[in-house]
Design a protein around this motif. Structure first.
Motif, PDB file in Angstrom:
ATOM      1  N   ASP A  83       0.857  -1.189   0.000  1.00 40.08           N
ATOM      2  CA  ASP A  83       0.000   0.000   0.000  1.00 40.08           C
ATOM      3  C   ASP A  83       0.891   1.236   0.000  1.00 40.08           C
ATOM      4  O   ASP A  83       1.698   1.428   0.915  1.00 40.08           O
ATOM      5  CB  ASP A  83      -0.895  -0.024   1.240  1.00 40.08           C
ATOM      6  CG  ASP A  83      -1.800   1.197   1.364  1.00 40.08           C
ATOM      7  OD1 ASP A  83      -1.696   2.121   0.533  1.00 40.08           O
ATOM      8  OD2 ASP A  83      -2.585   1.218   2.324  1.00 40.08           O
ATOM      9  N   GLN A  85       0.334   4.162   0.750  1.00 41.66           N
ATOM     10  CA  GLN A  85       0.111   5.061   1.886  1.00 41.66           C
ATOM     11  C   GLN A  85       0.801   4.575   3.155  1.00 41.66           C
ATOM     12  O   GLN A  85       0.998   5.354   4.092  1.00 41.66           O
ATOM     13  CB  GLN A  85      -1.388   5.203   2.160  1.00 41.66           C
ATOM     14  CG  GLN A  85      -2.198   5.690   0.977  1.00 41.66           C
ATOM     15  CD  GLN A  85      -1.708   7.026   0.452  1.00 41.66           C
ATOM     16  OE1 GLN A  85      -1.498   7.968   1.210  1.00 41.66           O
ATOM     17  NE2 GLN A  85      -1.525   7.114  -0.857  1.00 41.66           N
ATOM     18  N   GLY A  88       4.136   6.365   4.828  1.00 43.48           N
ATOM     19  CA  GLY A  88       3.829   7.619   5.495  1.00 43.48           C
ATOM     20  C   GLY A  88       3.076   7.407   6.793  1.00 43.48           C
ATOM     21  O   GLY A  88       3.298   8.120   7.786  1.00 43.48           O
ATOM     22  N   GLN A  89       2.203   6.406   6.809  1.00 49.98           N
ATOM     23  CA  GLN A  89       1.444   6.116   8.021  1.00 49.98           C
ATOM     24  C   GLN A  89       2.343   5.599   9.133  1.00 49.98           C
ATOM     25  O   GLN A  89       2.135   5.913  10.318  1.00 49.98           O
ATOM     26  CB  GLN A  89       0.339   5.114   7.702  1.00 49.98           C
ATOM     27  CG  GLN A  89      -0.750   5.693   6.805  1.00 49.98           C
ATOM     28  CD  GLN A  89      -1.660   4.638   6.210  1.00 49.98           C
ATOM     29  OE1 GLN A  89      -1.445   3.432   6.376  1.00 49.98           O
ATOM     30  NE2 GLN A  89      -2.687   5.078   5.493  1.00 49.98           N
TER      31      GLN A  89
END
Length: 265
Positions: A83, A85, A88-89
């Protein structure tokens, strides 16, 4: 807390790929905690569950407990780096937990055993996303979150010696991990003015329980010490790279292989 040479007291580290107690990531997290750092450990155990060695039977909770349990200095996050994202998470979670992030150790990896005849576009894309793309996105998120007033910015990446020898039985893995060695200089140049050093570690053959007995014996003949590397051999180098003692080194690929003689295999 530990102070003095090699101390990481007051520093915040993110260590990815802490999914197995036998793994390098676990040893690195243990070493950084012992040096005084606060550590966010990342895992994605479904990857290990799909590999021949399997997931650690104690699960994520047992791994965190083996490191001392969640506390003001140790937190955990699970995330799938397929993923876009997720990197950054993970960095955001470290900032949320500890207020800052100083050191990122990108130890995670997706393994793949496809040869050139077997390789698929889907596996190339997935392995690239997890190994190479996620490393760049971790670097980006780290740079965005990093407080340049804090000392000791460190990004530590991992390759597997693809710049030294071919790995024709693992084409997606070799290509994606080789890209990490190639990105090291570029990321180092991009971040040095921020006071962040970037280095890549090639740990060589490390016994984390994945190799067959035949491979263990064959590779062992090419190691002068008569043994494979151990996770703690790598962890000590990572501790040094994370410390102030390494502040004048950036853009390098460090081979920590115990004199591995590939031509003997």
């Amino acid at each position: 807390m530990v102070s003095g040479v090699g101390s990481l007291e007051g520093r915040v580290a993110v260590v990815t790929g802490v999914s197995r107690r036998a793994g390098i990531g676990f040893a690195v997290a243990e070493e950084l905690l012992a040096a005084g750092a606060s550590v966010l450990v990342h895992s994605w155990s479904p990857h290990d569950a799909g590999q021949p060695w399997g997931a650690d039977p104690v699960g994520d909770a047992g791994i965190v407990e083996a490191l001392g349990g969640e506390s003001r200095r140790l937190q955990h996050v699970a995330a799938d780096f397929a993923d876009a994202q997720a990197p950054g998470q993970v960095i955001a979670r470290a900032v949320e937990a500890f207020g800052a992030v100083d050191v990122v150790v990108a130890n995670h990896a997706r393994s793949s055993t496809q040869t050139l005849a077997e390789v698929t576009a889907a596996e190339l894309d997935l392995t690239w996303a997890v190994n190479a793309r996620a490393s760049v996105l971790l670097a980006q998120a780290f740079a965005t979150a990093h407080d340049d007033a804090r000392p000791g910015g460190r990004l530590i990446l991992f390759t597997s010696g693809q710049h030294l020898a071919p790995m024709s039985q693992e084409v997606p893995y070799a290509v994606s991990k080789g890209a990490i060695q190639q990105m090291t200089l570029t990321l180092a140049d991009a971040l040095i003015d921020r006071g962040i050093t970037v280095n890549t570690v090639n740990p060589g053959p490390v016994d984390t329980g994945w190799a067959t007995p035949e491979l263990t014996e064959r590779v062992g003949r090419a190691l002068p010490a008569g043994r494979w590397g151990r996770p703690d051999d790598v962890a000590r180098l990572i501790r040094w790279l994370a410390s102030d003692d390494s502040q004048w080194i950036t853009g390098q690929t460090l081979n920590t292989e115990g004199g591995f003689r590939r031509w003997v295999m």
